[in-house]
Design a protein around this motif. Structure first.
Motif, PDB file in Angstrom:
ATOM      1  N   ILE A  18      45.320  41.046  30.833  1.00 58.11           N
ATOM      2  CA  ILE A  18      45.280  42.382  31.459  1.00 58.11           C
ATOM      3  C   ILE A  18      44.646  43.388  30.498  1.00 58.11           C
ATOM      4  O   ILE A  18      43.806  44.202  30.882  1.00 58.11           O
ATOM      5  CB  ILE A  18      46.698  42.838  31.884  1.00 58.11           C
ATOM      6  N   THR A  59      41.286  45.576  31.057  1.00 56.97           N
ATOM      7  CA  THR A  59      41.298  47.032  30.976  1.00 56.97           C
ATOM      8  C   THR A  59      40.287  47.532  29.952  1.00 56.97           C
ATOM      9  O   THR A  59      39.532  48.471  30.198  1.00 56.97           O
ATOM     10  CB  THR A  59      42.718  47.521  30.589  1.00 56.97           C
ATOM     11  N   SER A 115      38.880  38.976  30.686  1.00 62.44           N
ATOM     12  CA  SER A 115      40.310  38.672  30.867  1.00 62.44           C
ATOM     13  C   SER A 115      40.605  37.254  30.385  1.00 62.44           C
ATOM     14  O   SER A 115      41.608  36.998  29.730  1.00 62.44           O
ATOM     15  CB  SER A 115      40.706  38.835  32.339  1.00 62.44           C
TER      16      SER A 115
END
Ligand code: PLP
Length: 405
Positions: free
Chosen positions: A63, A67, A287
């Motif tokens: 995650i 981001t 990711s």
């Protein structure tokens, strides 16, 4: 016949011969226990050996990667598809495997497709030349397909019988006087139908004696075999003596996707220039890169994970034998439970699912006739009580089907 009629006829043939592959959809994430048809069942059929495919630390890292570095690169590596994290992961893998360098691919299938042709099809200063590759008969489909891209006029592709070192030696000896440019021995580290390991010490010895390089595809070995999960080479104490190691990021190490080749700096740099699936196919998304790094860190920081995998494996192997089932002996978390007839394996896997265990069967033509089996794959993500629950189901179904007394 139209194309679609041809497809339909072949599909019917697959169904009639019971070789049609059905998919059972999970309603949950991958893990020690998964949800199927609204029911929680113990998972004994995934390559999630370290229980990392839904590990909170791996998820969090993925995650964070998403981001910070975005969803995708929309590019191959050499255009705009390389981020600092790709280089960081490659370094991490090299350090882990004690090699000079590593190159990432979108899968280990792609790594194998890149590898063989990139080496053998290039003249490299030779006007005329021939290479030779000795392959184990049971090597993975991606090694076979990779080698199919080698031009027949420049490479002799030879097959030795499965793990048969006398056969390999005989062929090496036979070719001793021939003027080959590159001699290579290529093998899976772990063979996924039997859970047996390639006899690496002997392979390394033969390679030295006959001037060959060693390639292993350790998809079921890395994260699994050896005291610290460095793979089949660690298990046998020959880490550092394998020239080229292919690994996957789609099994023990997180289980998402991706593969790599690790080895000499020259080979890796060469692959970045010549490996077609590397040059012409997208780079790994952030990711996955960040999740994978967390998986490698976790494996090295928390020694109990590999230990738990090995303990769980030893426990399951001992207990399933105690129940009266026949297995192929070994140490790997792949545990083939031998049943003989395909129909028994099919029936038993269906009944086990109803009894709370997700396990898959293998039968002819994937394995020889009369050697149908269920293949259990043990994971560090299973608790002792998950395993015990599966053993209760094995006992119940096995007795009912009269496979055990
Ligand atoms: C699973 C497997 C592969 C394919 O791995 P991907 O990364 O999913 O492409 C390649 N080689 C061997 C030996 C395997 O077991």
């Amino acid at each position: 016949m139209t194309a679609n009629e041809l497809f339909a006829a072949e599909l019917k043939r697959l169904e009639d011969s019971k070789t049609f592959k059905y998919e059972t959809a999970l309603e949950s994430a991958q893990g020690g226990v998964v949800q199927v048809n609204g029911k929680k069942v113990v998972m004994l059929a995934s390559n999630n050996y370290l229980g990392m495919s839904n590990h909170p630390v791996v998820r969090k890292a993925a995650i964070k990667g998403l981001t910070r570095f975005g969803y995708g690169l929309a590019s191959v590596r050499f255009l705009t598809g390389t981020q600092t994290i790709h280089l960081e992961l490659e370094k991490k893998i090299s350090k882990f495997l004690k090699t000079e360098d590593t190159i990432l691919f979108s899968s280990s299938f792609a790594a194998n497709v890149a590898f063989f042709s990139a080496i053998t099809n290039e003249k490299l200063g030779y006007e005329t030349y021939k290479d030779v590759i000795y392959s184990d008969r049971l090597n993975h489909a991606s090694i076979i397909d990779g080698q199919r891209l080698c031009k027949a006029e420049v490479v002799d592709r030879k097959i030795y019988n499965h793990a048969d070192m006398a056969d390999l030696e005989r062929q090496l000896e036979e070719d001793k006087g021939k003027d080959y440019r590159i001699r290579m021995i290529a093998t899976d580290g772990v063979f996924s139908m039997e859970g047996d390991l390639a006899p690496l010490p002997r392979i390394v010895e033969l390679a030295k004696r006959y001037g060959a390089v060693v390639f292993i595809d350790d998809a079921h070995g890395i994260g699994v075999c050896g005291k610290t999960g460095r793979g089949t080479a660690e298990h046998f104490g020959v880490l550092g003596q394998i020239d080229f190691i292919v690994g996957t990021l789609g099994k023990a190490i997180g289980g998402a996707a991706g593969g790599f080749i690790s080895g000499s700096r020259e080979m890796v740099t060469y692959m970045r220039q010549k490996g077609r699936p590397y040059i012409f196919s997208n780079s790994l998304p952030p990711s996955i890169v960040c999740g994978t790094m967390a998986a490698f860190d976790l494996l090295q920081k928390d020694k109990s994970i590999v230990r738990r995998l090995h303990d769980n494996t030893a426990y399951f192997r001992a207990e399933i034998v105690k129940l009266g089932f026949r297995i192929i002996d070994g140490t790997h978390p792949i545990v083939p439970i031998m049943l003989g007839e395909a129909s028994i394996a099919q029936d038993m896997s269906t009944r086990l699912l109803k009894a709370g265990v997700y396990i898959k069967g293998l039968w002819y033509p994937v394995v020889p006739k009369g050697e149908a089996r269920l293949r259990a794959q043990i994971s560090a993500g299973l608790t002792r009580s998950d395993i015990d629950r599966s053993l209760v189901a094995f006992k119940k179904v096995g007795k009912k089907m009269k496979v055990i007394g």
